[in-house]
Design a protein around this motif. Structure first.
Motif, PDB file in Angstrom:
ATOM      1  N   HIS A 100       0.879  -1.309  -0.099  1.00 44.84           N
ATOM      2  CA  HIS A 100       0.015  -0.023  -0.068  1.00 44.84           C
ATOM      3  C   HIS A 100       0.911   1.168  -0.126  1.00 44.84           C
TER       4      HIS A 100
ATOM      5  N   GLY B  72      -2.044   4.245   2.289  1.00 46.45           N
ATOM      6  CA  GLY B  72      -3.298   4.496   1.415  1.00 46.45           C
ATOM      7  C   GLY B  72      -3.539   3.359   0.607  1.00 46.45           C
ATOM      8  N   LYS B  73      -3.912   3.775  -0.685  1.00 49.46           N
ATOM      9  CA  LYS B  73      -4.506   2.830  -1.711  1.00 49.46           C
ATOM     10  C   LYS B  73      -3.343   1.615  -2.126  1.00 49.46           C
TER      11      LYS B  73
ATOM     12  N   ASN C 126       0.488   7.608   2.377  1.00 45.19           N
ATOM     13  CA  ASN C 126      -0.381   8.794   2.152  1.00 45.19           C
ATOM     14  C   ASN C 126       0.108   9.367   3.552  1.00 45.19           C
TER      15      ASN C 126
ATOM     16  N   THR D 292      -8.909   1.437  -2.077  1.00 46.04           N
ATOM     17  CA  THR D 292      -8.498   2.819  -1.927  1.00 46.04           C
ATOM     18  C   THR D 292      -7.703   3.322  -0.676  1.00 46.04           C
ATOM     19  N   ALA D 293      -7.661   2.559   0.298  1.00 46.50           N
ATOM     20  CA  ALA D 293      -7.359   2.774   1.631  1.00 46.50           C
ATOM     21  C   ALA D 293      -7.085   1.470   2.573  1.00 46.50           C
TER      22      ALA D 293
END
Ligand SMILES: [Zn+2]
Ligand SMILES: [Zn+2]
Length: 141
Positions: free
Chosen positions: A119, A127-128, A122, A137-138
């Motif tokens: 991932h 995040g994504k 962020n 997306t997270a």
């Protein structure tokens, strides 16, 4: 297979080396090989394909760690015809997605289930999902 070991992969190998659970080097070596095969099954690989000039199918080679590595190898082989590189998505991630028992610490988002380390960061949180094909997306613990 020109790979850069990732910290999370190194940690899994170190855990075996330092476990003290093995009676000798052979059982430890077997455990390491199995663990490393599992670790590598979570990566994406590339196949180098070849067709001769007349369209006849040539030989395909794999795995390569990147498209660049595959195509550089094609250059070194210097065969006539056409080469291309095809991406192989992770069999480990595929199989993990098919089971309901996701790995502890891996993303719990439906359709993801991938390792935390794939991932994208962020800020200070994850995040994504970094796997192209993944809808996540997270990251969720
Ligand atoms: Zn994912
Ligand atoms: Zn995810």
């Amino acid at each position: 297979m020109l790979i850069t070991p990732r910290a999370e992969e190194v940690n899994q190998v170190v855990a075996i080396l330092e476990s003290g659970e093995f009676s000798g080097p052979e059982p430890m070596a077997k455990a390491l090989i199995k663990q490393i095969a599992d670790i590598l099954s979570y990566r994406e690989w590339w196949v180098l394909t070849h067709r001769f000039g007349n369209g006849q199918v040539g030989v395909n080679w794999a795995p390569f760690a990147s498209q660049n590595e595959a195509l550089k190898t094609a250059h070194r082989i210097a065969l006539n015809g056409k080469f291309s590189a095809i991406k192989l998505h992770s069999s480990g991630a595929l199989l993990a997605n098919l089971t309901s028992s996701r790995r502890k610490g891996w993303c719990q988002v439906d359709g993801c289930g991938h390792a935390d380390w794939v991932h994208l960061m962020n800020g200070t949180t994850r995040g994504k999902c970094g796997l192209e094909s993944c809808p996540c997306t997270a990251y969720q613990k």
